[in-house]
Write a protein that holds these residues in place. Structure first.
Motif, PDB file in Angstrom:
ATOM      1  N   UNK A  67       0.865  -1.180   0.000  1.00 61.31           N
ATOM      2  CA  UNK A  67       0.000   0.000   0.000  1.00 61.31           C
ATOM      3  C   UNK A  67       0.903   1.232   0.000  1.00 61.31           C
ATOM      4  N   UNK A  68       0.627   2.185  -0.892  1.00 60.36           N
ATOM      5  CA  UNK A  68       1.446   3.393  -0.951  1.00 60.36           C
ATOM      6  C   UNK A  68       0.550   4.622  -0.874  1.00 60.36           C
ATOM      7  N   UNK A  69       0.803   5.456   0.145  1.00 59.68           N
ATOM      8  CA  UNK A  69       0.095   6.732   0.279  1.00 59.68           C
ATOM      9  C   UNK A  69       0.963   7.837  -0.317  1.00 59.68           C
ATOM     10  N   UNK A  70       0.379   8.602  -1.212  1.00 59.55           N
ATOM     11  CA  UNK A  70       1.066   9.734  -1.833  1.00 59.55           C
ATOM     12  C   UNK A  70       0.307  11.002  -1.460  1.00 59.55           C
ATOM     13  N   UNK A  71       0.882  11.796  -0.576  1.00 60.76           N
ATOM     14  CA  UNK A  71       0.236  13.027  -0.112  1.00 60.76           C
ATOM     15  C   UNK A  71       0.785  14.189  -0.927  1.00 60.76           C
ATOM     16  N   UNK A  72      -0.043  14.676  -1.856  1.00 61.09           N
ATOM     17  CA  UNK A  72       0.373  15.768  -2.753  1.00 61.09           C
ATOM     18  C   UNK A  72       1.713  15.440  -3.428  1.00 61.09           C
ATOM     19  N   UNK A  73       1.786  14.341  -4.172  1.00 64.25           N
ATOM     20  CA  UNK A  73       3.087  13.878  -4.671  1.00 64.25           C
ATOM     21  C   UNK A  73       3.743  14.794  -5.679  1.00 64.25           C
ATOM     22  N   UNK A  74       2.961  15.621  -6.377  1.00 60.71           N
ATOM     23  CA  UNK A  74       3.563  16.473  -7.406  1.00 60.71           C
ATOM     24  C   UNK A  74       3.526  17.946  -7.031  1.00 60.71           C
ATOM     25  N   UNK A  75       3.361  18.245  -5.736  1.00 61.70           N
ATOM     26  CA  UNK A  75       3.376  19.641  -5.294  1.00 61.70           C
ATOM     27  C   UNK A  75       4.737  20.253  -5.601  1.00 61.70           C
ATOM     28  N   UNK A  76       4.728  21.371  -6.296  1.00 63.97           N
ATOM     29  CA  UNK A  76       5.970  22.057  -6.609  1.00 63.97           C
ATOM     30  C   UNK A  76       6.785  21.419  -7.712  1.00 63.97           C
ATOM     31  N   UNK A  77       6.194  20.474  -8.428  1.00 66.70           N
ATOM     32  CA  UNK A  77       6.901  19.769  -9.499  1.00 66.70           C
ATOM     33  C   UNK A  77       6.432  20.328 -10.842  1.00 66.70           C
ATOM     34  N   UNK A  78       7.353  20.504 -11.783  1.00 62.85           N
ATOM     35  CA  UNK A  78       6.953  21.073 -13.076  1.00 62.85           C
ATOM     36  C   UNK A  78       6.106  20.070 -13.854  1.00 62.85           C
ATOM     37  N   UNK A  79       5.436  20.588 -14.896  1.00 58.89           N
ATOM     38  CA  UNK A  79       4.435  19.799 -15.613  1.00 58.89           C
ATOM     39  C   UNK A  79       5.045  18.546 -16.232  1.00 58.89           C
ATOM     40  N   UNK A  80       6.227  18.661 -16.829  1.00 54.67           N
ATOM     41  CA  UNK A  80       6.858  17.507 -17.484  1.00 54.67           C
ATOM     42  C   UNK A  80       7.174  16.412 -16.487  1.00 54.67           C
TER      43      UNK A  80
ATOM     44  N   UNK B 106       4.993   6.686 -13.540  1.00 58.34           N
ATOM     45  CA  UNK B 106       5.624   5.856 -12.521  1.00 58.34           C
ATOM     46  C   UNK B 106       4.575   5.242 -11.590  1.00 58.34           C
ATOM     47  N   UNK B 107       3.568   6.051 -11.216  1.00 56.85           N
ATOM     48  CA  UNK B 107       2.515   5.551 -10.327  1.00 56.85           C
ATOM     49  C   UNK B 107       1.720   4.448 -11.017  1.00 56.85           C
ATOM     50  N   UNK B 108       1.433   4.624 -12.283  1.00 60.93           N
ATOM     51  CA  UNK B 108       0.720   3.573 -13.025  1.00 60.93           C
ATOM     52  C   UNK B 108       1.540   2.280 -13.059  1.00 60.93           C
ATOM     53  N   UNK B 109       2.854   2.422 -13.227  1.00 62.67           N
ATOM     54  CA  UNK B 109       3.719   1.239 -13.255  1.00 62.67           C
ATOM     55  C   UNK B 109       3.698   0.525 -11.912  1.00 62.67           C
ATOM     56  N   UNK B 110       3.667   1.280 -10.813  1.00 58.58           N
ATOM     57  CA  UNK B 110       3.579   0.671  -9.488  1.00 58.58           C
ATOM     58  C   UNK B 110       2.286  -0.118  -9.351  1.00 58.58           C
ATOM     59  N   UNK B 111       1.205   0.468  -9.831  1.00 58.13           N
ATOM     60  CA  UNK B 111      -0.089  -0.225  -9.769  1.00 58.13           C
ATOM     61  C   UNK B 111      -0.038  -1.515 -10.592  1.00 58.13           C
ATOM     62  N   UNK B 112       0.610  -1.461 -11.750  1.00 61.27           N
ATOM     63  CA  UNK B 112       0.739  -2.662 -12.581  1.00 61.27           C
ATOM     64  C   UNK B 112       1.508  -3.759 -11.863  1.00 61.27           C
TER      65      UNK B 112
END
Length: 306
Positions: A155-168, A176-182
């Motif tokens: 189980x992985x909790x991601x709290x605002x994982x892309x806060x402050x991260x650029x769009x790319x 990466x998150x989709x790959x983890x789910x796979x």
């Protein structure tokens, strides 16, 4: 699908009297990406912190992969990885050392092959000997995820994982998150970027004032609660909607050159064909048609302010 997290009648009341959670019930399915949305102060962080064993509940039960978070804390916590919003790690350690140390915290034996696999999956392998302080903000965020994955949680909790991260980089992290789910990891995501939930989540949960007000599959939610619009551009302007078309939810644009038809996401689109037939009967010539649907953001705003 079997639940990997089960929350039953969960409450949290602080000594000040403030009740952060009010009888929350929530089932999170194994292998899904679940987005938890809510305004600031709604109870998202409190709920996550209780599930992760950081905050004690006032009452209720939480099971993580079948383990009670109070009575079987060590086993429950070993199933969970948490990526907090704040970037908190030893700035003078190397990437390799800090990720290995995180694995040791959970009592797991050294496994260099696993740590290498995690770092490679996050595009961190070439940074393994770099000091944390020398990394960019996006790379530091990846290190936080690597730390959370170091003990191989389910189980992985991601709290605002892309806060402050650029769009790319944000889109790279979505991949990466989709790959983890796979790979079988269940992802619970909190975010202020509604498009992030719309892009990634299988199901959406909305929390407001300490209560879960809705849990729904994303596509079903947008079908049920989304409004659809058909914009009908006219060849000749009108001064008013013909009286014979009253009750059809038609509105005339201010310039008279466009009719707007609004209908529920659950409505049958066969009604559009009937509407167009009636317009033709009244001699209203159509120049163009454009359709649109409410975004998840619009649905969310309506829910939390209703």
């Amino acid at each position: 699908m079997q639940s990997i997290i089960s929350v039953q009648q969960l409450t949290k009341q602080y000594a000040s009297g403030y009740q952060a959670l009010k009888g929350v019930n929530l089932e999170i399915k194994r292998g899904e990406i679940f987005a938890l949305l809510g305004p600031n102060g709604a109870g998202k962080s409190t709920l996550i912190n209780i599930i992760c064993g950081i905050v004690n509940p006032s009452s209720g039960t939480v099971l993580a992969d079948g383990h009670d978070i109070i009575n079987d804390f060590r086993a429950a916590r070993s199933k969970i990885g948490l990526v907090p919003q704040e970037l908190s790690t030893d700035a003078f350690e190397t990437v390799w050392a800090t990720v290995n140390f995180s694995r040791g915290i959970f009592g797991k034996p050294k496994d260099h092959a696993h740590i290498e696999k995690v770092l490679r999956s996050l595009s961190l392998w070439d940074k393994k000997d770099s000091k944390i302080f020398a990394l960019s903000g996006g790379m530091k965020r990846r290190v936080m995820i690597a730390k959370a994955l170091s003990h191989d949680p389910q189980i992985l909790f991601l709290d605002e994982p892309t806060a402050g991260v650029d769009v790319e980089l944000r889109r790279d992290m979505w991949d990466m998150v989709r790959a983890l789910r796979e790979n079988g990891v269940t992802i619970i995501l909190t975010t202020h970027y509604i498009e992030e939930a719309e892009e990634m989540a299988d199901r959406i949960g909305v929390i407001r004032k300490g209560e879960i007000i809705l849990v729904e599959e994303k596509h079903a939610l947008m079908t049920k609660l989304g409004k659809k619009q058909l914009r009908i551009q006219l060849q000749q302007p009108l001064t008013a909607v013909p009286a014979a078309l009253a009750g059809t939810q038609l509105e005339l644009a201010d310039d008279g050159n466009e009719l707007v038809y609004t209908f529920d996401g659950q409505s049958e689109q066969t009604g559009i064909a009937e509407l167009l037939r009636r317009l033709d009967e009244h001699g209203i010539a159509i120049k163009d048609l454009q359709s649109s649907q409410s975004s998840l953001e619009e649905i969310f705003v309506n829910l939390v302010h209703s």
